[in-house]
Design a protein around this motif. Structure first.
Motif, short mmCIF file in Angstrom:
data_model
loop_
_atom_site.label_atom_id
_atom_site.label_comp_id
_atom_site.label_asym_id
_atom_site.label_seq_id
_atom_site.Cartn_x
_atom_site.Cartn_y
_atom_site.Cartn_z
N VAL A 39 0.84 -1.20 0.00
CA VAL A 39 0.00 0.00 0.00
C VAL A 39 0.87 1.25 0.00
CG1 VAL A 39 -1.61 1.36 1.41
CG2 VAL A 39 -2.02 -1.07 1.04
N GLU A 42 2.43 1.69 -3.44
CA GLU A 42 1.45 2.20 -4.42
C GLU A 42 1.23 3.70 -4.23
OE1 GLU A 42 -3.27 1.71 -5.41
OE2 GLU A 42 -2.22 -0.03 -4.60
N ARG A 43 1.16 4.16 -3.00
CA ARG A 43 0.99 5.60 -2.73
C ARG A 43 2.20 6.39 -3.22
NH1 ARG A 43 -1.50 5.29 3.34
NH2 ARG A 43 -3.55 4.55 2.69
N ARG A 46 2.06 6.67 -7.02
CA ARG A 46 1.08 7.68 -7.44
C ARG A 46 1.62 9.09 -7.23
NH1 ARG A 46 -3.21 4.58 -4.63
NH2 ARG A 46 -2.92 6.06 -2.95
N MET A 47 2.23 9.32 -6.08
CA MET A 47 2.76 10.65 -5.78
C MET A 47 3.87 11.02 -6.76
SD MET A 47 2.58 13.37 -4.19
CE MET A 47 2.25 13.79 -2.52
N VAL A 133 -7.74 8.83 -7.17
CA VAL A 133 -6.59 8.71 -6.27
C VAL A 133 -5.73 9.98 -6.23
CG1 VAL A 133 -6.47 6.20 -6.35
CG2 VAL A 133 -5.22 7.55 -8.05
N GLY A 134 -5.97 10.92 -7.15
CA GLY A 134 -5.18 12.15 -7.13
C GLY A 134 -5.73 13.17 -8.10
N MET A 149 -3.28 14.78 -3.46
CA MET A 149 -3.47 13.34 -3.38
C MET A 149 -4.75 13.07 -2.59
SD MET A 149 -1.03 12.41 -5.21
CE MET A 149 -1.26 10.66 -5.12
N SER A 151 -6.77 10.67 -0.29
CA SER A 151 -6.58 9.51 0.58
C SER A 151 -7.90 8.78 0.69
CB SER A 151 -6.08 9.94 1.95
OG SER A 151 -7.03 10.77 2.57
#
Length: 154
Positions: A39, A42-43, A46-47, A133-134, A149, A151
């Motif tokens: 997890v 994955e974050r 994305r960032m 997701v963003g 982002m 959450s």
């Protein structure tokens, strides 16, 4: 040199049962930590994707100002890419990983940086499946992208 004493026999190492039990505990701890680690990974992915996209948009804005010409940013959803175009020549392509989908609220999924660097404000939204997701908010007039982002629980 130490001589073997009657009380020290069999205490030179780990037994097979102790070794197996230790390995079992390490495996159990690892299996419990893996979902949390994936997890977090994955974050971070994305960032990094959103920050790269923001920096590429700032570069497009700088290019428009330095060359005093319009630079167009197009979302090509069929190829899952973002194209930065100047005079119908593609300057850069930004690939969006297959796991994600990028949409915008701009007409025809494109916007233009003017010679002054100004742009119409809008939002690029990043989805993973159907889940938002963003967001990348492009500010009115200044044209600076701001990463937001989202959450959410998985």
């Amino acid at each position: 040199m130490i001589k073997n004493r009657p009380g020290n026999r069999g205490e030179a190492g780990w037994s097979l049962i102790e070794t197996v039990f230790t390995l079992f505990l390490f495996g159990l701890l690892f299996s419990l930590c893996m979902p949390a680690i994936s997890v977090i990974a994955e974050r971070v992915e994305r960032m990094l994707l959103m920050q790269e996209l923001a920096s590429r948009l700032q570069l497009a804005q700088t290019e428009a100002m330095s060359k005093e010409t319009e630079v167009t940013v197009r979302l090509v959803s069929a190829q899952n890419e973002v194209h930065i175009v100047q005079n119908e020549t593609v300057l850069r392509k930004i690939r969006i990983p297959p796991l994600y989908r990028l949409t915008s609220n701009y007409p025809r999924q494109s916007f233009v940086y003017r010679e002054t660097g100004q742009v119409q404000g809008g939002t690029l939204s990043l989805y993973s499946g159907k889940r938002l997701v963003g967001r990348l908010v492009i500010q009115v007039a200044s044209g600076l992208p701001k990463v937001e982002m989202v959450s959410c629980a998985l």
